[in-house]
Design a protein around this motif. Structure first.
Motif, PDB file in Angstrom:
ATOM      1  N   TYR A  23       2.668   5.220  -3.323  1.00 58.42           N
ATOM      2  CA  TYR A  23       1.897   4.452  -4.066  1.00 58.42           C
ATOM      3  C   TYR A  23       0.507   4.783  -3.693  1.00 58.42           C
ATOM      4  O   TYR A  23       0.375   5.115  -2.352  1.00 58.42           O
ATOM      5  N   GLN A  30      -3.570   3.174  -3.027  1.00 55.96           N
ATOM      6  CA  GLN A  30      -4.387   1.689  -2.907  1.00 55.96           C
ATOM      7  C   GLN A  30      -5.750   2.230  -2.962  1.00 55.96           C
ATOM      8  O   GLN A  30      -6.116   3.092  -2.173  1.00 55.96           O
ATOM      9  N   LYS A  60      -8.782  -2.074  -3.517  1.00 50.05           N
ATOM     10  CA  LYS A  60      -7.271  -2.394  -2.829  1.00 50.05           C
ATOM     11  C   LYS A  60      -6.336  -2.785  -3.844  1.00 50.05           C
ATOM     12  O   LYS A  60      -5.266  -3.411  -3.611  1.00 50.05           O
ATOM     13  N   PHE A  61      -6.490  -1.960  -5.089  1.00 45.64           N
ATOM     14  CA  PHE A  61      -5.380  -2.240  -6.135  1.00 45.64           C
ATOM     15  C   PHE A  61      -4.149  -1.115  -5.711  1.00 45.64           C
ATOM     16  O   PHE A  61      -4.808   0.144  -5.719  1.00 45.64           O
ATOM     17  N   LEU A  62      -3.018  -1.691  -5.837  1.00 45.52           N
ATOM     18  CA  LEU A  62      -1.895  -0.740  -5.602  1.00 45.52           C
ATOM     19  C   LEU A  62      -1.240  -0.124  -7.040  1.00 45.52           C
ATOM     20  O   LEU A  62      -1.307  -0.925  -8.152  1.00 45.52           O
ATOM     21  N   ILE A  97       1.767   2.625  -8.516  1.00 50.41           N
ATOM     22  CA  ILE A  97       2.839   3.530  -8.354  1.00 50.41           C
ATOM     23  C   ILE A  97       2.428   4.957  -8.751  1.00 50.41           C
ATOM     24  O   ILE A  97       1.676   5.114  -9.739  1.00 50.41           O
ATOM     25  N   PHE A 147       0.649   4.868   0.288  1.00 51.61           N
ATOM     26  CA  PHE A 147       1.690   4.190   1.028  1.00 51.61           C
ATOM     27  C   PHE A 147       2.917   4.987   0.595  1.00 51.61           C
ATOM     28  O   PHE A 147       3.250   4.939  -0.704  1.00 51.61           O
ATOM     29  N   ARG A 161      17.931   1.559  -7.324  1.00 56.93           N
ATOM     30  CA  ARG A 161      17.148   2.378  -7.918  1.00 56.93           C
ATOM     31  C   ARG A 161      16.029   1.433  -8.468  1.00 56.93           C
ATOM     32  O   ARG A 161      14.879   1.719  -8.744  1.00 56.93           O
ATOM     33  N   ARG A 162      16.286   0.173  -9.126  1.00 61.59           N
ATOM     34  CA  ARG A 162      15.303  -0.525  -9.505  1.00 61.59           C
ATOM     35  C   ARG A 162      14.932  -1.778  -8.403  1.00 61.59           C
ATOM     36  O   ARG A 162      15.590  -2.143  -7.615  1.00 61.59           O
ATOM     37  N   TRP A 163      13.894  -2.056  -8.134  1.00 59.52           N
ATOM     38  CA  TRP A 163      13.459  -3.177  -7.294  1.00 59.52           C
ATOM     39  C   TRP A 163      14.186  -4.337  -7.346  1.00 59.52           C
ATOM     40  O   TRP A 163      14.410  -5.221  -6.240  1.00 59.52           O
ATOM     41  N   SER A 201      17.072  -5.072  -4.337  1.00 59.12           N
ATOM     42  CA  SER A 201      16.831  -5.292  -2.955  1.00 59.12           C
ATOM     43  C   SER A 201      15.587  -5.558  -2.669  1.00 59.12           C
ATOM     44  O   SER A 201      14.806  -5.036  -3.536  1.00 59.12           O
ATOM     45  N   GLY A 202      15.518  -6.004  -1.438  1.00 59.04           N
ATOM     46  CA  GLY A 202      14.058  -5.788  -0.768  1.00 59.04           C
ATOM     47  C   GLY A 202      13.883  -4.377  -0.618  1.00 59.04           C
ATOM     48  O   GLY A 202      14.421  -3.537  -0.751  1.00 59.04           O
ATOM     49  N   TYR A 203      12.384  -4.158  -0.255  1.00 56.63           N
ATOM     50  CA  TYR A 203      12.067  -3.010   0.082  1.00 56.63           C
ATOM     51  C   TYR A 203      11.121  -2.914   1.314  1.00 56.63           C
ATOM     52  O   TYR A 203      10.508  -4.027   1.710  1.00 56.63           O
ATOM     53  N   PHE A 243       7.877  -0.875   3.338  1.00 60.08           N
ATOM     54  CA  PHE A 243       6.572  -0.070   3.132  1.00 60.08           C
ATOM     55  C   PHE A 243       6.364   0.621   4.365  1.00 60.08           C
ATOM     56  O   PHE A 243       6.804   0.295   5.717  1.00 60.08           O
ATOM     57  N   SER A 289       3.299   2.283   6.851  1.00 59.86           N
ATOM     58  CA  SER A 289       2.008   1.649   7.185  1.00 59.86           C
ATOM     59  C   SER A 289       0.679   2.385   6.695  1.00 59.86           C
ATOM     60  O   SER A 289      -0.126   1.868   6.882  1.00 59.86           O
TER      61      SER A 289
END
Lengths: 115, 110
Positions: free
Chosen positions: A35, A37, A41-43, A45, A90, A97-99, A102-104, A106, A108
């Protein structure tokens, strides 16, 4: 142990140079992401890889080339750096494969400054 | 217009107040995430939702799929909750495009 680690944390370089950012995850996740940013501060992909296969490439200039030697690593190489490439990059990983799966997690972040 | 809108953009509150941050989206989704980014820059995933409500400690996240709206609530807010909170959606169309809101900067004053 850091789950998603990226190096370097800070990178200052001159315009026109080529640089790489490395990312490694020890979570056994199948999918990794880059990603960007921006200064506001806009994230957004950039890329996503699933088991070394590119699955998302979001209109990123060809100067950016991701490389995934194995599913635990996703590196980002940037050629001919421009001032507008200055941002925080990031890395992240997730199991599915798709968010939605489950969680993901990042990394640092790598603050890239092009001068 | 961004596909994911958050409000408010900035929120300052006194310690102990109940906080609500809202997220509205305009696309069909399969999941919605709430993320937290502290001033140091690291991003932490708080919740992933596809329906209903989730709670973790003082944080509660809800989603209404029909209304395309999600809220993040913080009860008994504390200065350490000061951070940027970001809503992100997983589209269920096309190439699984992932879209972020612009974030809500929360400041809790002691």
């Amino acid at each position: 142990d850091t789950a998603v680690s990226q190096t370097p944390k800070y990178l200052v370089t001159q315009m026109g140079n080529d640089k790489s950012i490395k990312c490694e995850q020890n979570l056994g996740h199948d999918t990794m992401y880059w990603y960007k940013q921006d200064s506001k501060k806009f994230l957004k992909i950039m890329f996503s890889y699933n088991n070394k296969e590119l699955i998302i490439n979001e209109t990123v200039p060809n100067r950016f080339s991701p490389k995934s030697p194995d599913k635990a690593h996703l590196n980002l190489h940037i050629n001919s750096l421009e001032l507008g490439d200055s941002a925080v990059y990031f890395c992240a990983s997730s199991q599915e494969r798709r968010w939605a799966g489950s969680g993901y997690t990042f990394g640092s972040g790598t603050r890239l400054t092009v001068v | 217009k961004n596909e994911v809108e958050q409000s408010p953009q900035n929120l300052t509150a006194q310690e102990g107040e109940f906080i609500t941050i809202n997220c509205s989206y305009s696309v069909g989704i399969s999941a919605l995430h709430w993320l937290q980014q502290h001033p140091g820059g690291g991003i932490v995933s708080l919740f992933m939702l596809s329906s209903g409500k989730k709670k973790h400690g003082r944080l509660i996240a809800t989603i209404n799929i029909q209304e395309k709206h999600s809220s993040l609530h913080i009860t008994a807010s504390h200065p350490r909750d000061s951070a940027v909170y970001i809503c992100a959606v997983v589209s269920n169309f096309g190439n699984e495009k992932l879209t972020f809101g612009t974030g809500t900067r929360l400041t809790i004053i002691p």
